[in-house]
Design an enzyme around this catalytic site. Structure first.
Site, PDB file in Angstrom:
ATOM      1  N   LYS B  29       0.829  -1.191   0.000  1.00  0.00           N
ATOM      2  CA  LYS B  29       0.000   0.000   0.000  1.00  0.00           C
ATOM      3  C   LYS B  29       0.870   1.251   0.000  1.00  0.00           C
ATOM      4  CE  LYS B  29      -3.929  -0.470   2.160  1.00  0.00           C
ATOM      5  NZ  LYS B  29      -4.617  -0.810   3.404  1.00  0.00           N
ATOM      6  N   ARG B  99      -3.431   3.060   8.297  1.00  0.00           N
ATOM      7  CA  ARG B  99      -3.725   1.751   7.686  1.00  0.00           C
ATOM      8  C   ARG B  99      -2.461   0.892   7.706  1.00  0.00           C
ATOM      9  NH1 ARG B  99      -6.613   5.122   4.062  1.00  0.00           N
ATOM     10  NH2 ARG B  99      -8.759   4.445   3.690  1.00  0.00           N
ATOM     11  N   GLY B 108      -6.241 -10.476   8.153  1.00  0.00           N
ATOM     12  CA  GLY B 108      -5.940 -10.815   9.542  1.00  0.00           C
ATOM     13  C   GLY B 108      -5.129  -9.712  10.200  1.00  0.00           C
ATOM     14  N   MET B 110      -4.369  -5.611  11.100  1.00  0.00           N
ATOM     15  CA  MET B 110      -5.260  -4.568  11.585  1.00  0.00           C
ATOM     16  C   MET B 110      -5.887  -3.806  10.431  1.00  0.00           C
ATOM     17  SD  MET B 110      -4.673  -1.263  13.872  1.00  0.00           S
ATOM     18  CE  MET B 110      -4.855  -0.268  12.416  1.00  0.00           C
ATOM     19  N   ARG B 353      -4.033  -1.429  -7.058  1.00  0.00           N
ATOM     20  CA  ARG B 353      -3.227  -2.645  -7.168  1.00  0.00           C
ATOM     21  C   ARG B 353      -3.708  -3.429  -8.385  1.00  0.00           C
ATOM     22  NH1 ARG B 353      -5.941  -5.532  -1.859  1.00  0.00           N
ATOM     23  NH2 ARG B 353      -8.051  -5.505  -2.699  1.00  0.00           N
ATOM     24  N   HIS B 501       1.611 -43.604  -8.343  1.00  0.00           N
ATOM     25  CA  HIS B 501       0.862 -44.220  -9.435  1.00  0.00           C
ATOM     26  C   HIS B 501      -0.445 -43.470  -9.691  1.00  0.00           C
ATOM     27  CE1 HIS B 501      -2.077 -47.129 -11.089  1.00  0.00           C
ATOM     28  NE2 HIS B 501      -1.063 -47.404 -11.890  1.00  0.00           N
ATOM     29  N   ARG B 607       3.771 -45.071 -23.201  1.00  0.00           N
ATOM     30  CA  ARG B 607       4.085 -46.181 -22.295  1.00  0.00           C
ATOM     31  C   ARG B 607       3.347 -47.425 -22.758  1.00  0.00           C
ATOM     32  NH1 ARG B 607       1.964 -42.253 -19.349  1.00  0.00           N
ATOM     33  NH2 ARG B 607       3.274 -40.842 -18.149  1.00  0.00           N
ATOM     34  N   ARG B 666       8.152 -46.214 -25.628  1.00  0.00           N
ATOM     35  CA  ARG B 666       9.051 -46.821 -24.647  1.00  0.00           C
ATOM     36  C   ARG B 666       8.735 -48.302 -24.541  1.00  0.00           C
ATOM     37  NH1 ARG B 666       8.769 -44.920 -18.493  1.00  0.00           N
ATOM     38  NH2 ARG B 666       6.820 -46.075 -18.549  1.00  0.00           N
ATOM     39  N   GLU B 820      17.601 -42.187 -17.243  1.00  0.00           N
ATOM     40  CA  GLU B 820      16.837 -42.106 -15.996  1.00  0.00           C
ATOM     41  C   GLU B 820      17.565 -42.744 -14.823  1.00  0.00           C
ATOM     42  OE1 GLU B 820      13.075 -44.173 -16.297  1.00  0.00           O
ATOM     43  OE2 GLU B 820      13.871 -45.609 -17.721  1.00  0.00           O
ATOM     44  N   SER B 839      16.068 -39.325 -23.904  1.00  0.00           N
ATOM     45  CA  SER B 839      14.905 -38.681 -23.304  1.00  0.00           C
ATOM     46  C   SER B 839      15.099 -38.775 -21.798  1.00  0.00           C
ATOM     47  CB  SER B 839      13.633 -39.391 -23.743  1.00  0.00           C
ATOM     48  OG  SER B 839      12.532 -38.799 -23.104  1.00  0.00           O
ATOM     49  N   GLY B 841      14.305 -39.199 -18.287  1.00  0.00           N
ATOM     50  CA  GLY B 841      13.208 -39.669 -17.441  1.00  0.00           C
ATOM     51  C   GLY B 841      13.469 -39.119 -16.060  1.00  0.00           C
ATOM     52  N   THR B 842      13.059 -37.881 -15.865  1.00  0.00           N
ATOM     53  CA  THR B 842      13.464 -37.199 -14.636  1.00  0.00           C
ATOM     54  C   THR B 842      12.725 -37.689 -13.399  1.00  0.00           C
ATOM     55  OG1 THR B 842      12.038 -35.400 -15.367  1.00  0.00           O
ATOM     56  CG2 THR B 842      14.395 -35.133 -15.698  1.00  0.00           C
ATOM     57  N   ASN B 843      11.637 -38.452 -13.575  1.00  0.00           N
ATOM     58  CA  ASN B 843      11.001 -39.026 -12.378  1.00  0.00           C
ATOM     59  C   ASN B 843      11.970 -39.993 -11.711  1.00  0.00           C
ATOM     60  OD1 ASN B 843       8.749 -37.705 -13.204  1.00  0.00           O
ATOM     61  ND2 ASN B 843       7.572 -39.524 -13.723  1.00  0.00           N
ATOM     62  N   ASP B 844      12.383 -40.991 -12.474  1.00  0.00           N
ATOM     63  CA  ASP B 844      13.283 -41.982 -11.896  1.00  0.00           C
ATOM     64  C   ASP B 844      14.647 -41.372 -11.595  1.00  0.00           C
ATOM     65  OD1 ASP B 844      11.313 -43.760 -11.944  1.00  0.00           O
ATOM     66  OD2 ASP B 844      12.277 -45.233 -13.229  1.00  0.00           O
ATOM     67  N   CYS B 909      10.883 -36.468 -20.647  1.00  0.00           N
ATOM     68  CA  CYS B 909       9.541 -37.038 -20.622  1.00  0.00           C
ATOM     69  C   CYS B 909       9.079 -37.323 -19.208  1.00  0.00           C
ATOM     70  CB  CYS B 909       9.479 -38.298 -21.475  1.00  0.00           C
ATOM     71  SG  CYS B 909      10.553 -39.601 -20.883  1.00  0.00           S
ATOM     72  N   TYR B 929      13.007 -30.794 -26.935  1.00  0.00           N
ATOM     73  CA  TYR B 929      11.583 -30.789 -26.608  1.00  0.00           C
ATOM     74  C   TYR B 929      11.348 -31.197 -25.158  1.00  0.00           C
ATOM     75  CZ  TYR B 929      11.723 -35.888 -26.940  1.00  0.00           C
ATOM     76  OH  TYR B 929      12.046 -37.205 -26.743  1.00  0.00           O
TER      77      TYR B 929
END
Lengths: 994, 994
Positions: B29, B99, B108, B110, B353, B501, B607, B666, B820, B839, B841-844, B909, B929
């Protein structure tokens, strides 16, 4: 191309085309014959056909490569010239032997054919020339039999039966002996043997469909082909597969002029070792059969005499042998196992190779060779005077032939292992082992053991308590089984690899362990195990050989070797040379003391979790379970308070045992559910329920019976078995290896860290009070981030410094971390900001880097390592560090950790700390120490020394290259290992250009 | 130090000490008021006390820092000078408002206190000066009430009750109205309000123990302190914790000269948006309450008028507002939400704002602002003529205020998400949501859904088949549940994280999914779930809000927004700008088509395993199970032959849907036991038994009844349920994530690879025959070594080329691998020798690099990410790529892969392919990609464009630095993220020096 290839290598009269380093081309025997000729040993002249010629012939469906026959004929001419006799001559024929010889000694290959060159005419010429008709016909009948059976596949039994018949009819009748009694071959006379020849010839013709070849060169050709073909015999292929012999394409063929040990009593043939192979004593050791040819020794019909007797009977021949012994040891710098023939008091060497020896002898010989001469100077001089020993050998004969470094380089890890682990009694015949063998698993921990089969830890403890020797047989083991494992003489599991729970725990104890026995089926309900088609019951005897991984039905005696004083000498040499320190992984005062005795210089990994499984104090595990099942911090702290005194006591014992040596204590690591009873372990669940309910029950007991309200309130607090089982289920994880474990536990429950640090520091303070020096190093496991680690390091210091302040005590301690996640290694420069030391936990680092669960890899990793299958790795990466993958992370972490904190202490505490190749890598990347299980400490000391020696010699070779040289050497070694990849790579590179 | 710190920033009369970029110091403000003053907007003068002053005061237990009071007094003097009135003056007093205002909007805190500066004398002065006694006493009674309740904690209700009572007695009596009827505040006269003041003063004194302060500065001081204290109020702390607001130390305090919207009918107060926040139309949008002060608007007692009406009632004020709108949008380049007061036809701005807007309006406003002006040129000129609009704004007013790039930069991923997923009906009152809320889990997939609770996939399918909407509630899901998941409107699990999963499968479908709901207990047996103390039964209605993760009892209406045409315009802009391609993860023709519609340029991950779970063709799963349970290669091939046609059909459908776009397939990845029925799934086991036994049973049926021997022989071959369960148990793994899966399956069972490659290539050939272009990329998962990969690549090519030769067909296809495992990334230069594409496999890769199982991390990872707890990571690494750890491996692999094969195709991927921060990283390291689930494709397109724009602007900033600049920017960003680490690090660095 083919025309240029040389197929045949000649040796004779002190010169040879080949050399000892051409084993791959000439085979071991061929290279040995060439080398012996070169160094002036009396070797009968001859030539060797290369292994390449064999490979080519096999590939061409038995057709010899262009030029081979021509070369053989040319060399045969050369041999005739050297021998001054003609091959196929009818008067005084040149006779030759044909022997196989691959680069690696290989049973199952074709054996020897002797006396080639004889025929119906030549045998008469030989009879005249040798002056012994008996000798001539004996030689001829041997040729027909050997050629017929070995080269042409006629049943040997037919010849033996005919020979026996002639002995029992003709010879016995002639001599008036009982036809069924024992008749010596030497009792047969020339006529008997001539009759034999006739009989053998017709057996031959019957079996082969054509008469025995009278043309000498035809005999030779047939024999060579027989050797070639034996390379692809079923027996040979099986042997190579079983022994994992790869990279060889064929066998060499050795053609030698015959020498005869069977021309009379001044002749003989023998086998001996240049030193006693069982004691290692520097004495000539061997046997000789007078008037005999090679195969008679093997047949064992007559008793051979010892070399000492030869000394008396044929002193000149003995002196020639003594000279040979000196020449061989000076030249090969190793104890040799040799075969010889004495023909009319003249010695001929037929073969020599490095001799096998007992575990103790290995050390005695190495130390003796590095500290004293082969023979006294006076003897050397006397032999030289007789011209048996060339002068240039005289001074070397009474000096050490190797340096201490060379002595160290010669020792292998298994040599040490064999000194400490029981082995199957070598006196048990191979045939018995064969018949008892049920199957094999992965040889996780060496040593042999036998005992009653027990299928549960409880049963094992029960039977062991009754004094029985037991072998624990399980699908796999879990920390719950540790009690049973500790009382077993050996452990066998169907699952897991070399770093499975069973293997790791057993290795720590040096207890025989075979894991990953895929064929093993256990039926716990029926109490039976089935392996190799046989079913045994609980209580039946079983013998395990942890060296080979073989499993035998019944009890087979084992013996435990003892270490000779030379072992200690050699290890002291190692300790002086090596720069890499050696620590041990030990969790108890007993293990610690044992490791110190074996040379450990500290503890690199003290796993606190094993302490909770101490079977003699079950309340430890109960309190641990209380802690895990606590619903809130308060209850957790109450349980931890109960555990504190036990841990403190353990640490005090360990600190005392290590007496001033550094002790790295790892904080709690495994997922908590590993401590809980399995759902079906009713007793375990009940124990937990009782422990958790006890305080409430105590309170309930003291409540007045009329106070129903309070009673009801308290009763509500009681937990049930169902609740506990539910909690156990809740703690279940899909991938516990990557789950809530390691320092993650301390992020969630800092009070666990506090208790453990308290136990360590209080124990240290107590020891200091008793004037015991203590150097604790507190290690935080499984860290993945410097911020995570920083939080915990701060908490450790806060707790420790608080205690030291309260106790008004001073103590130097370090706080560091394991580097066992790839992320920790990748961010080492950040980790080193908060850690005073790194200890590479290469077990987990390997698991995560390769994405391989060591507990599950047993199902497919063998294919990866098996060179005949996929052959992707050259060793089990859990056993020998994967330098090309995991090694890169280690190196990265070492370099980047040092960049941040130059004095950071670096070590390794994974199972690899006890593996020689891995230790070499650790030395090369510059770690300060390796840590391994107590029994592997000596191996680590040795390997560390060897690594230093290798580095030094690499530096010497190219002094300017400096340290880089050593790096290159290891790189080269790695490159060599990946040679086999080239085929794939080249193919791939072409593709890469698309 | 303290003396030098500036605590107060003045603004007024066109000048301001502060600036808009000082939000952290002045609060949002305060910075806004300063900025508005600077740019010439009519803002009442005043000053801002800094957030630092607040923080200092809190740290000093309420004592103001040295110099603060002095500065306040000095600024008050300045304000008096500007306002030409005196604070505390009794004749024509300067009145101010106080204010709060933190850097982030924060309920929350004043609220406002108005009219400070009045007292018993000044109120009389004001009455005279304003000419309205009623106005003066109304102002005074408001001051006492606000100061009393807000600053001093007197119950607001006491004031309200007293006010009402006076209305109902005095006012009603005076006007002859029914005391219980509705009486307007405006009906009260000056006397009524004077009575109010008296009553309020006594309420104040009773509540505070002292009279209402007559000293103006004391009032000011009290109000400032009240603002300071409200920073640490429970409500504010809770809000910050819930909203994860960190890094702020206090609030600013804004003191402004009062302006009055309640001085008559030429006055008013209002709130408006510069554009329509729900449609995005370029029209002024807002409400105004005539003759009212701020809080009256909030109270909502009177109906406000729309701006259109204001145009007619107060045309001059409206023109001033129009000018303000132009100035604001030209200056802030964004739609603004503003508060204003009109005092006697003069406009005063109280706040501005960036305005909140609907999902559709977000796109409309961005595109409009980038393509057209704010107002017509004629209007701008007219406003300028009236001097309401400074000249410099005239030309900008009718031109686009932002570029297309800026429009793109403004859009966030959630803006797109909100366009596609159903949301809870915004008309449902917050109170109802509050009362229905049972708890919350991890918001894995956005969207809202309601339905009947089903505890099993079977039940879900059954009820959905009967037309019911169902929500599947499970402990966790497994591939067996896919059928039930596919028919559910939403999925709720107790376990798992954002890449469990359930989450991964649901995300693929864009189906609402909440996971890791720790508080959720499910009793499958009883068919009940308990959450937040409430128990629901199967069949009860449940509503999930996937955006927030909230779970509600019963059914709450949902709505689905529609995308405006401007969405497409903006996405086309993105497509033109971005260099990173966007592919999708899709396993079916339907998903593929959907993804193409959403802009996917190919499939980055198809998959193959999901194909086996197609619930409409259960024989697929049965054949798969036959394959897994086959005892030998022959049986395995028989089962694979049955699977081939299904896979081929699926691939044909997908190729057709993608019509020439690249499709990465895959090969089989998950551990085989994932396909098997759980031991307790009797039906599943029975199906397998029947399928395996069918051929034998068929043969048995055709055997003559008397042929007992054959019958017995065949019967022996039949398998039993027990045998199947045993086999399932044998396949169990301790850590399946690191077990026998991925390409390891093809090393062990090459026939699986052969079948899958055959299905792909035959499908491709079939499509080619139908003139459909096909670009298959065959991807080998979980490789760890170039030799392993080389073996499989060769096998793929061998199989594929064989088929192409047989079919006399040509086809361009690629063979590559997922990266991966850390080892694959570490050895990328070797992997690239055999792989044509990588490719990531950034999860694993995340799981292994960090040693974190995504299925288990839910138990402790929240602590790691929660900044109020350990705060180790700044985002869930499974959601946003861990650039500092996993990112290093990706970068290493990109660089080293390219070094070997410069043209290697690189993509990602993992789930990270749809996360904006991760996409930025992918762009920066130069991937070709990203691939993500269909519904995230638009977000990826946007993020890719944003990454390009960021890189370009970084280049512009320092043209010579080139690409490195972009790298540095990301590095900087990462550094910023790790700022919080500094404390730990500094501490640690000191230790590092030991």
């Amino acid at each position: 191309m083919a025309a240029k290839t040389r197929w045949v290598y000649f040796f004779g009269a002190g010169k040879a085309d080949g050399k000892s380093d051409q084993k791959a081309l000439l085979g071991g025997k061929g290279a040995g014959l060439a080398e012996m000729t070169r160094i002036g040993l009396p070797v009968p002249p001859g030539f060797t056909i290369t292994t390449e010629a064999c490979a080519k012939t096999i590939n061409k469906d038995g057709k010899w490569p262009v030029g081979l026959e021509k070369e053989i004929r040319a060399n045969m001419k050369k041999l005739e010239k050297t021998a001054k006799k003609k091959f196929g001559d009818n008067k005084d024929p040149l006779m030759v032997s044909v022997r196989s010889g691959a680069a690696v000694s290989m049973p199952g290959m074709m054996e020897t054919i002797l006396n080639l060159g004889l025929n119906d005419q030549a045998v008469e010429g030989l009879a005249k020339a040798s002056g012994s008709r008996r000798f001539a016909f004996d030689a001829y009948r041997r040729l027909i039999m050997m050629y017929g059976s070995t080269a042409m596949g006629v049943s040997r039994e037919l010849f033996d039966e005919a020979f026996d018949e002639i002995k029992r009819t003709r010879t016995a009748t002639r001599l008036g002996l009982d036809a069924d009694g024992f008749i010596n071959d030497t009792d047969m006379d020339a006529d008997d043997l001539e009759a034999c020849v006739e009989r053998f010839k017709s057996i031959y013709e019957e079996g082969c469909g054509e008469p025995f070849p009278q043309d000498a060169f035809e005999q030779l050709k047939g024999s060579i082909n027989a050797v070639f073909n034996s390379w692809t015999s079923e027996k040979a292929i099986t042997y190579r597969r079983v022994e994992k012999i790869t990279g060889l394409d064929g066998t060499g063929v050795n053609i030698c002029q015959m020498v005869f040990g069977n021309m009379g009593d001044d002749c003989g043939t023998g086998v001996c070792f240049t030193r006693d192979p069982s004691s290692g004593e520097n004495v000539y050791y061997g046997d000789l059969l007078i008037n005999a040819q090679g195969e008679d020794v093997v047949a064992g019909v007559r008793t051979p005499i010892h070399l000492d007797e030869l000394k008396k009977i044929m002193p000149e021949a003995y002196d020639q042998l003594e000279a040979v012994r000196v020449i061989l040891e000076v030249h090969y710098k190793e104890m040799q196992d040799l075969e010889f023939t004495i023909e009319r008091n003249t010695l001929y060497m037929l073969q020599c190779r490095t001799g096998k020896r007992s575990p103790g002898a290995t050390f005695k010989i190495a130390v003796d060779q590095a500290t004293s001469g082969i023979v006294p100077a006076s003897l050397a001089k006397r032999l030289a005077k007789k011209k048996y020993l060339p002068k240039k050998y005289v001074s070397a004969a009474s000096k050490p032939v190797i340096t201490k470094e060379e002595a160290i380089q010669r020792i292998k890890g298994v040599d040490i292992e064999r000194l400490f682990y029981p082995i199957l009694d070598p006196d048990v015949p191979a045939s018995e082992l064969e018949s008892r063998k049920m199957g094999a698993g992965i040889n996780a921990v060496p040593g042999a053991a036998y005992g009653e089969i027990c299928f549960s830890a409880e049963k094992a403890e029960e039977r062991a308590g009754e004094g029985a020797k037991v072998v624990l047989v399980r699908h796999e083991t879990s920390p719950e089984d540790v009690g049973g494992m500790s009382v077993a003489t050996g452990i066998l599991t169907a699952m897991g690899g070399k770093t499975s729970h069973a293997a790791v725990v057993a290795r720590g104890w040096g207890k025989c362990c075979i894991v990953g026995c895929g064929g093993l089926k256990i039926n716990y309900k029926q109490g039976t195990m089935t392996l190799g088609g046989q079913t045994l019951e609980e209580g039946d005897m079983l013998t395990l050989d942890g060296d080979s991984g073989n499993i035998f039905k019944g009890e087979i005696k084992t013996i435990t070797p003892t270490a000779p004083p030379e072992y200690d000498t050699l290890m002291q040499w190692c300790d002086k040379i090596r720069t890499l320190r050696v620590r041990t992984n030990a969790d108890t005062p007993e293990d610690s003391s044992r490791a110190v005795e074996l040379g450990a210089e500290g503890i690199g990994l003290c796993r606190t979790e094993h302490m909770f499984f101490n079977p003699s104090e079950p309340e430890r595990l109960i309190s641990m379970r209380e802690m895990i099942l606590a619903e809130n911090e308060e209850d957790r702290r109450l349980a931890l308070d109960k555990l504190l005194p036990y841990q403190r006591k353990d640490f005090e014992g360990i600190f005392e045992a290590m007496d001033g040596k550094p002790v790295t204590v790892r904080l709690l690591d495994p997922p908590l559910h590993e401590f809980l009873p399995q759902e079906d372990n009713k007793q375990g669940v009940e124990e937990v329920v009782n422990a958790l309910n006890k305080p409430i029950q105590d309170e309930l007991n003291s409540v007045e019976y009329w106070d129903h309200n309070l009673r009801a309130k308290l009763s509500e607090k009681l937990v049930s078995a169902e609740q506990i089982i539910e909690r156990v289920e809740t703690l279940h994880e899909s991938n516990p290896m990557l789950g809530h474990r390691g320092c993650r536990l301390c992020i969630t429950y800092p009070e666990i860290l506090e208790m453990q640090v308290r136990a360590i520091i209080e124990a240290a303070v107590n020891c200091t009070g008793r004037k015991i020096k203590v150097l604790p190093e507190i290690m935080i496991p499984l860290s993945i981030d410097s911020r995570e680690l920083g939080i915990l390091v701060d908490k450790v210091r806060e707790t420790a410094d608080g205690i030291l302040k309260d106790r008004k005590s001073k103590l130097t301690y370090l706080v560091g971390t394991m580097i066992e996640t790839p992320r920790a290694a990748l961010t080492a420069e950040e980790m080193a900001e908060v850690a005073e030391f790194f200890s590479f936990g290469t077990n987990d680092l390997t698991q995560m880097t390769m994405g391989l669960s060591r507990d599950d890899a047993g199902r497919f990793l063998p294919d990866y390592v098996d060179q005949d299958k996929a052959g992707i790795f050259y060793a089990d990466p859990f056993q020998s560090l994967d330098v090309n993958g995991v090694g890169r992370l280690v190196r990265h972490a070492v370099e980047n950790g040092r960049a941040t904190r130059p004095k950071i202490k670096l070590g390794i505490c994974g199972e690899h700390g006890g593996d020689p190749d891995s230790i070499r890598f650790c030395h090369e990347v510059g770690l300060a120490y390796v840590s391994c299980s107590p029994l592997r400490v000596p191996i680590a000391r040795l390997s560390a020394a060897q690594a230093t020696i290798e580095e030094k010699s690499a530096k010497k070779a190219k002094p300017r290259a400096g340290v880089k040289k050593a790096t290159k050497k290891v790189a080269k070694k790695a490159a060599k290992k990946t040679n086999a990849k080239k085929a794939t790579k080249t193919k791939a590179k072409k593709k890469a250009k698309r």
